[in-house]
Motif scaffolding. Structure first.
Motif, mmCIF file in Angstrom:
data_model
loop_
_atom_site.group_PDB
_atom_site.id
_atom_site.type_symbol
_atom_site.label_atom_id
_atom_site.label_comp_id
_atom_site.label_asym_id
_atom_site.label_seq_id
_atom_site.Cartn_x
_atom_site.Cartn_y
_atom_site.Cartn_z
ATOM 1 N N HIS A 155 59.686 28.702 -1.986
ATOM 2 C CA HIS A 155 59.914 27.838 -2.975
ATOM 3 C C HIS A 155 59.151 27.148 -3.606
ATOM 4 O O HIS A 155 58.087 26.455 -3.181
ATOM 5 N N ASN B 224 78.772 17.381 -3.275
ATOM 6 C CA ASN B 224 78.793 18.251 -2.221
ATOM 7 C C ASN B 224 77.747 17.709 -1.297
ATOM 8 O O ASN B 224 77.357 18.687 -0.346
ATOM 9 N N TYR B 225 77.462 16.802 -1.013
ATOM 10 C CA TYR B 225 76.331 16.321 -0.094
ATOM 11 C C TYR B 225 76.848 15.154 0.799
ATOM 12 O O TYR B 225 77.668 14.133 0.436
ATOM 13 N N LYS C 241 76.656 29.795 -4.078
ATOM 14 C CA LYS C 241 76.555 28.992 -2.768
ATOM 15 C C LYS C 241 75.912 29.899 -1.678
ATOM 16 O O LYS C 241 74.661 29.299 -1.257
ATOM 17 N N VAL C 242 76.316 30.983 -1.756
ATOM 18 C CA VAL C 242 75.982 31.907 -0.494
ATOM 19 C C VAL C 242 74.517 32.184 -0.579
ATOM 20 O O VAL C 242 73.717 32.319 0.321
ATOM 21 N N LYS D 197 72.266 30.811 -2.296
ATOM 22 C CA LYS D 197 71.411 29.832 -2.270
ATOM 23 C C LYS D 197 71.030 29.514 -0.753
ATOM 24 O O LYS D 197 69.670 29.222 -0.348
ATOM 25 N N GLN D 198 71.995 29.613 0.200
ATOM 26 C CA GLN D 198 71.943 29.355 1.486
ATOM 27 C C GLN D 198 70.807 30.499 1.871
ATOM 28 O O GLN D 198 69.826 30.174 2.727
ATOM 29 N N PHE D 199 70.928 31.769 1.802
ATOM 30 C CA PHE D 199 70.028 33.044 2.224
ATOM 31 C C PHE D 199 68.866 32.586 1.700
ATOM 32 O O PHE D 199 67.747 32.749 2.356
ATOM 33 N N ASP D 200 68.587 32.039 0.238
ATOM 34 C CA ASP D 200 67.230 31.976 -0.441
ATOM 35 C C ASP D 200 66.429 31.090 0.760
ATOM 36 O O ASP D 200 65.028 30.848 0.690
ATOM 37 N N GLN D 201 66.962 30.041 1.333
ATOM 38 C CA GLN D 201 66.320 28.833 2.049
ATOM 39 C C GLN D 201 65.846 29.560 3.240
ATOM 40 O O GLN D 201 64.902 29.100 3.815
ATOM 41 N N VAL D 202 66.238 30.766 3.915
ATOM 42 C CA VAL D 202 65.816 31.047 4.950
ATOM 43 C C VAL D 202 65.294 32.698 4.952
ATOM 44 O O VAL D 202 64.562 33.161 6.109
#
Length: 570
Positions: A199, A321-322, A469-470, A472-477
């Motif tokens: 990132h 959404n936080y 959204k999904v 983005k979540q995978f991009d983090q890990v």
């Protein structure tokens, strides 16, 4: 009911929302808000409904709506307990106080410090101490940030990444790498960054005349062309995830133009917009404090522009959404090490001499013993900085979206981080209220249908948003960023899996194939693969900035017109 919030509008109507479960009502009459507030205070909902509403049908629909928006009982957040002597999962190394730019608004006044460069001993010992004093489970994040530009000390950055990966691998955990940079370095360094960073956040202020004026090189020349070259390299691997854009009075009237320019050059999905904070070099460069009222009006106008581009605007304010008790990791969860070996919890807290932010400095490096002394009592105090311990947050409807906002900005304005920045509060309320009202008016949420037990009809855009959204979540890990080639390979794989299940389900294989666990097929497994294919197609469409819904409609209409022409000629 602890997640239930009621936003009152000027006309007496209201909107119910639950940020944690992503639930929002349409605009409701006042009796709904009154009942929701009393229920949220702990009163029995059924009793409240009977007291507030006379008509039986309205009682039932209101109770269903409030119950749906409120959601299930809240689960405890997965933060470290307050008095545990460990950091969370993020280590920030500020490896250099040197900078090859002289930005007019630099908060750290970078380039003018004597304690300029982090040594390898300090970097290695920081990584060792962090892994000995952090959460046992990953993934872990190693982040490089300023006092200055991290890549003015490239050898330490590269060695740190390699060493931290070794320690994470020993724990069988993933290491995510992040970089905040100005983009002023050689193409070779950019290529390394593209291959080794999960990132990258890159600072870019828009059109050349704005960017070059606000972010000149040390010799006064513009930096725009160099940054654009870096952007091109980073976008090839997908490691460039966010652009950071500072707005001064120079840009408040041109905010839409700036957003379009930044997006046009980078094609990123996130742009962080920051109104200039008057600190650091501002005091000597002559740049004037930003006109916040003027900025607020301009900011309102760029939200729909960003939506039309498919760009998420990030601010120092939080989004709908936080949901959090703490604003960020600066609340006693991060370990940030300066080039001089000072430890803070905030990436912007670099200089102990800066007034109002002393509470963020929690320790120091002892080079004689190659370790750190940490004042854990200061850490525990920071962890107590939650929305329920800040008087200003007590009754605010957005208290769990914001949790008191940015610590260092509050410290700079109020001389203590255990306070709230009023300007940031006002902007948060303005921005989030507008978002809520727009969503409620557009019917973006289907809370009422779901509450009444009807099958929720999801729009195509909602499916696209869910896929994003999904992703983005995978991009983090993920171990490394996905490129367009990776997306196409994934699509090919999913088509292959669909073919396998289809061939088994329709009995094209020999009978023993059905007994193999990898070939057991059903309508559910076929449906799952079709859904995965759709997800992959959405990601590819996003990469090329294709409006998939519009493209689908045009393609089908073209086919219908073709069929009509054929019929007419028969």
């Amino acid at each position: 009911m602890e997640k239930l919030r009621v936003l009152w509008l000027e006309d007496g109507q209201c909107i119910l929302f639950n940020a944690l479960d992503k639930r929002i009502s349409k605009i409701c009459p006042s009796y709904v808000g009154k009942a929701a507030e009393e229920a949220a205070s702990g009163k029995d909902l059924a009793v409240v409904i009977e007291d507030v509403i006379a008509e039986k049908a309205l009682q039932e629909s209101t109770e269903k709506l409030i119950t749906y928006i409120a959601g299930s009982k809240i689960e405890k957040q997965k933060r470290l307990p307050v008095e545990v002597k460990r950091f969370n999962r993020t280590l920030v190394l500020c490896v250099s106080a040197l900078c090859n730019l002289r930005c007019v608004y630099c908060s750290g006044n970078a380039g003018n410090r004597s304690d300029n460069m982090m040594s390898w001993d300090l970097a290695k010992d920081s990584i060792d101490y962090f892994f000995d004093h952090c959460s046992e489970s990953g993934p872990y994040t190693l982040q490089f940030h300023g006092a200055g530009e991290p890549m003015t000390n490239p050898d330490i950055v590269m060695k740190s990444v390699e060493y931290a990966r070794q320690l994470a691998n020993q724990r069988n955990q993933k290491l995510l790498t992040r970089m905040s940079t100005n983009g002023i370095f050689s193409s070779d360094v950019a290529e390394w960054m593209a291959e080794n960073m999960n990132h990258v956040s890159l600072s870019f202020d828009g059109p050349p005349e704005i960017h070059n004026k606000q972010r000149p090189k040390r010799d006064g020349r513009g930096s725009y062309d160099t940054v654009v070259n870096t952007i091109k390299i980073l976008t090839r691997t997908g490691s460039l995830r966010r652009m950071n854009t500072v707005v001064t009075n120079e840009g408040t009237d041109r905010l839409e133009e700036i957003i379009r320019h930044v997006y046009g050059i980078s094609q990123v999905k996130e742009i962080r917009i920051l109104p200039m904070e008057y600190c650091g070099r501002c005091e000597v460069s002559g740049v004037q404090p930003i006109n916040l009222e003027k900025y607020k009006k301009s900011f309102e106008n760029i939200i729909p522009v960003a939506q039309s581009l498919g760009v998420k605007i990030i601010t120092n304010l939080e989004q709908l959404n936080y949901y959090t008790e703490h604003y960020c990791g600066a609340c006693g969860f991060n370990m940030c090490v300066t080039p001089a070996g000072v430890v803070s919890t905030c990436v912007e807290a670099m200089d102990e001499r800066e007034e109002g932010i002393d509470e963020l400095f929690i320790g120091k490096y002892d080079k004689e013993i190659h370790s750190f002394s940490i004042d854990w009592d200061k850490v525990f105090k920071l962890r107590s900085r939650t929305y329920y311990n800040l008087d200003e947050c007590g009754k605010c409807v957005f208290r769990t979206n914001c949790a008191g906002n940015c610590l260092i900005r509050s410290g700079r304005k109020n001389k203590t981080v255990m306070s709230v920045d009023k300007d940031a509060c006002d902007m948060t309320k303005l921005t989030l209220t507008k978002q809520l009202v727009d969503m409620a008016k557009s019917g973006e949420t289907l809370a009422e249908k779901s509450a009444n037990g009807e099958k929720t009809q999801v729009s195509f855009q909602e499916l696209v948003d869910l896929s994003r959204k999904v992703a983005k979540q995978f991009d983090q890990v993920e171990l490394r960023p996905w490129t367009i080639e990776t997306m196409l390979l994934e699509l090919t794989k999913q088509v292959g899996d669909l073919t396998k299940y289809f061939m088994t389900f329709e009995n094209y294989y020999l009978g023993d194939r059905k007994l193999h666990p990898n070939y057991r097929a059903s309508k559910d497994s076929i449906g799952n693969e079709l859904a995965d294919i759709m997800h992959a197609v959405i990601r590819i469409a996003d990469y090329y900035q294709i409006d998939l819904e519009d493209a689908f409609q045009k393609a089908r209409m073209a086919e219908l017109n073709y069929c009509k022409r054929v019929e007419q000629n028969i």
